[in-house]
Design an enzyme around this catalytic site. Structure first.
Site, mmCIF file in Angstrom:
data_model
loop_
_atom_site.group_PDB
_atom_site.id
_atom_site.type_symbol
_atom_site.label_atom_id
_atom_site.label_comp_id
_atom_site.label_asym_id
_atom_site.label_seq_id
_atom_site.Cartn_x
_atom_site.Cartn_y
_atom_site.Cartn_z
ATOM 1 N N PHE A 128 -5.085 8.566 14.051
ATOM 2 C CA PHE A 128 -4.269 8.938 12.884
ATOM 3 C C PHE A 128 -4.660 10.352 12.408
ATOM 4 O O PHE A 128 -5.840 10.699 12.406
ATOM 5 C CB PHE A 128 -4.484 7.899 11.783
ATOM 6 C CG PHE A 128 -3.509 8.006 10.654
ATOM 7 C CD1 PHE A 128 -2.258 7.407 10.746
ATOM 8 C CD2 PHE A 128 -3.825 8.715 9.509
ATOM 9 C CE1 PHE A 128 -1.340 7.511 9.702
ATOM 10 C CE2 PHE A 128 -2.916 8.824 8.462
ATOM 11 C CZ PHE A 128 -1.672 8.224 8.553
ATOM 12 N N ASP A 205 -11.175 2.172 12.258
ATOM 13 C CA ASP A 205 -10.104 2.286 11.270
ATOM 14 C C ASP A 205 -9.175 1.097 11.511
ATOM 15 O O ASP A 205 -8.547 0.997 12.570
ATOM 16 C CB ASP A 205 -9.388 3.627 11.470
ATOM 17 C CG ASP A 205 -8.292 3.871 10.440
ATOM 18 O OD1 ASP A 205 -7.703 2.890 9.968
ATOM 19 O OD2 ASP A 205 -8.017 5.050 10.151
ATOM 20 N N TYR A 230 -2.171 -0.973 1.289
ATOM 21 C CA TYR A 230 -0.742 -0.884 0.914
ATOM 22 C C TYR A 230 0.193 -1.160 2.079
ATOM 23 O O TYR A 230 1.398 -1.126 1.918
ATOM 24 C CB TYR A 230 -0.425 0.484 0.280
ATOM 25 C CG TYR A 230 -0.855 1.669 1.106
ATOM 26 C CD1 TYR A 230 -0.070 2.121 2.159
ATOM 27 C CD2 TYR A 230 -2.042 2.340 0.835
ATOM 28 C CE1 TYR A 230 -0.476 3.212 2.924
ATOM 29 C CE2 TYR A 230 -2.443 3.417 1.584
ATOM 30 C CZ TYR A 230 -1.657 3.854 2.622
ATOM 31 O OH TYR A 230 -2.059 4.915 3.388
ATOM 32 N N LYS A 231 -0.384 -1.439 3.276
ATOM 33 C CA LYS A 231 0.460 -1.745 4.430
ATOM 34 C C LYS A 231 0.661 -3.262 4.497
ATOM 35 O O LYS A 231 1.379 -3.821 3.696
ATOM 36 C CB LYS A 231 -0.171 -1.138 5.681
ATOM 37 C CG LYS A 231 -0.143 0.397 5.603
ATOM 38 C CD LYS A 231 -0.883 1.111 6.692
ATOM 39 C CE LYS A 231 -0.727 2.621 6.491
ATOM 40 N NZ LYS A 231 -1.561 3.405 7.391
ATOM 41 N N ARG A 379 9.657 3.718 14.861
ATOM 42 C CA ARG A 379 8.724 2.595 14.736
ATOM 43 C C ARG A 379 9.408 1.458 14.019
ATOM 44 O O ARG A 379 9.948 1.645 12.933
ATOM 45 C CB ARG A 379 7.512 3.022 13.907
ATOM 46 C CG ARG A 379 6.377 3.558 14.701
ATOM 47 C CD ARG A 379 5.093 3.720 13.904
ATOM 48 N NE ARG A 379 5.240 3.779 12.451
ATOM 49 C CZ ARG A 379 4.253 4.024 11.627
ATOM 50 N NH1 ARG A 379 3.034 4.208 12.086
ATOM 51 N NH2 ARG A 379 4.444 4.071 10.323
HETATM 52 C C1 LIG Z 1 -2.052 4.607 7.003
HETATM 53 C C2 LIG Z 1 -3.269 5.065 7.705
HETATM 54 C C3 LIG Z 1 -4.195 5.906 7.062
HETATM 55 C C4 LIG Z 1 -3.886 6.426 5.675
HETATM 56 O O1 LIG Z 1 -4.906 6.978 4.953
HETATM 57 P P1 LIG Z 1 -4.653 7.291 3.397
HETATM 58 O O2 LIG Z 1 -5.882 7.907 2.926
HETATM 59 O O3 LIG Z 1 -4.309 5.999 2.736
HETATM 60 O O4 LIG Z 1 -3.476 8.213 3.308
HETATM 61 C C5 LIG Z 1 -5.347 6.230 7.748
HETATM 62 N N1 LIG Z 1 -5.578 5.772 9.021
HETATM 63 C C6 LIG Z 1 -4.675 4.987 9.665
HETATM 64 C C7 LIG Z 1 -4.953 4.499 11.047
HETATM 65 C C8 LIG Z 1 -3.498 4.620 9.035
HETATM 66 O O5 LIG Z 1 -2.608 3.854 9.671
#
Ligand SMILES: *Cc1c(COP(=O)(O)O)cnc(C)c1O
Length: 406
Positions: A128, A205, A230-231, A379
């Site tokens: 990410f 992660d 939040y996902k 997606r």
């Molecule tokens: C959504 C996501 C993030 C998001 O990080 P934020 O600090 O909440 O913006 C980080 N890593 C992965 C793999 C994600 O899917």
């Protein structure tokens, strides 16, 4: 052939089908398919009630007393609950707080500092963006080098690829459990063991896997994990992230944002920073109690139905999506960018076509909401508790109608 009838049959057999009604928007006729619950989960109806009563009761009436009564411990008590229900983590190893990005920063810094003399961080090119940007900054800050694994954007990191880059210089390996782009599901126990054989720490992660894929952090021997709420945890936009640190590592790690809330005695307000023992040391400032409210309902719902049922539904949904896309004419040249075997992917399916940027914009106007990922990935995020097979079928039909017109 995938069909509406098949989607209806799958819904009729789905033991979780009735749970969909618990979510706000599930009966909204202006959105016929929400396929982005992996970016922002729908709110539970219970959460709307909880947020309203939080404002009037806990906050409005208990006022500052709320800190003593519940809030001071909420980052750790809610962390324990997320850990028990979704992470396979015994109590005392999870804290909620900050954003994923900030928690990743704190824990990557803590991890590399705990391996003095080792000069490399291993990370993959399709991790990410925030993960990649953070390690660039930390490498510069600490005089470290990055060892990049060139990962397949339609797959993910394999044990052989990791084995080829880790060694005596590796301080930390940073990987994602489910690849945000392809949906590839990494083999956490195998990859963790490879990193450990070289003496490195591993940070997983789990943003894209938590609450959609069963996770066993304790059993898998994971050192550190960070994830979003939040996902698939439906905590609402910007709800705080969580961090897991294996119990025996906690007191060996020092995180760099030394705030008063991570202090051993925050209310002494004394001179000098002295970290709290255990997970509290990973907190920094006043935690977002408001942000922690909505996800409590989702954790309760997951506890009721269990992660196994959620995973089973997720596999049925992603299989149906792949089957439907396979039925489209080969001449359309829509390509599957997600592993074909359900057990090798998380809860989203990515398809690719050069027209998907423009098609996604048109679909959003029509209340069909997938996600676009440059350069031309669409997606389809399938949140097991709030997505039905008919909803998915409606979304896929809308994509097909756009493709027919090209
Ligand atoms: C959504 C996501 C993030 C998001 O990080 P934020 O600090 O909440 O913006 C980080 N890593 C992965 C793999 C994600 O899917």
């Amino acid at each position: 052939m995938a069909s509406l009838v098949e989607a209806e049959e799958l819904d009729a057999r789905d033991p979780l089908a009735s749970r969909r009604e618990l979510f706000i928007g599930s009966d909204d006729p202006s959105v016929s398919a929400y396929l982005d619950g992996n970016s922002l989960g729908r709110p539970l109806r219970a959460s709307a009630a909880r947020l309203a009563s939080f404002a009037s009761d806990a906050w409005g009436s208990r006022l500052i007393r709320g800190w003593d009564e519940e809030w001071f411990d909420l980052p750790l008590s809610l962390g324990d609950r997320i850990g028990a229900i979704t992470l396979g983590a015994a109590a005392g190893q999870v804290a909620v707080g900050d954003s994923t990005t900030v928690l990743l920063y704190k824990l990557i810094r803590a991890a590399v500092d705990a391996r003095p003399g080792r000069t490399e961080i291993v990370v993959d090119t399709d991790n990410f963006p925030t993960d990649r940007y953070l390690v660039e900054g930390i490498a510069a800050e600490r005089g470290l080098e990055l060892r990049w694994i060139e990962s397949d954007t339609r797959g993910g990191v394999s044990p052989a690829e990791l084995e080829a880059v880790v060694g005596a210089k590796t301080a930390l390996v940073l990987l994602s459990h489910v690849a945000y782009r392809s949906g590839f599901l990494a083999d956490v126990p195998a990859l963790t063991a490879i990193a450990h054989d070289s003496g490195a720490l591993v940070l997983w992660d789990v943003c894209h896997s938590v609450a959609s894929v069963p996770i066993e952090l304790d059993e898998w021997g994971v050192d550190i994990a960070v994830g979003c709420t939040y996902k698939y945890l439906n905590g609402g936009p910007g709800s705080p992230a969580f961090v897991y640190v294996r119990r025996d590592l906690q007191n060996q790690l020092s995180q760099p944002i030394q705030g008063w809330m991570g202090h051993a005695a925050p209310f002494d307000m004394g001179p000098g920073y002295s970290p709290a023992p255990g997970m509290r040391r990973f907190l920094s400032g006043t935690p977002s109690i408001v942000g922690m409210q909505a996800l409590r309902d989702m954790v309760d719902l997951i506890a009721e139905v269990g992660m196994e049922a959620i995973r089973a539904k997720s596999e049925t949904l992603t299989r149906f999506a792949v089957e439907a896309v396979d039925d489209w004419p080969a001449s359309w040249a829509v390509e599957l960018a997600t592993p074909r075997e359900a057990e090798r992917r998380g809860s989203h399916v990515t398809i690719e076509h050069p027209a998907f940027k423009q098609i996604t914009a048109e679909l959003w106007r029509r209340g069909v909401i997938p996600d676009f990922r440059a350069p031309h990935g669409m997606r389809l995020g399938l949140s097991p508790l709030s997505t039905s097979h008919v909803e998915l079928w409606n979304g896929l039909e809308a994509v097909r109608e756009q493709l027919v017109r090209l």
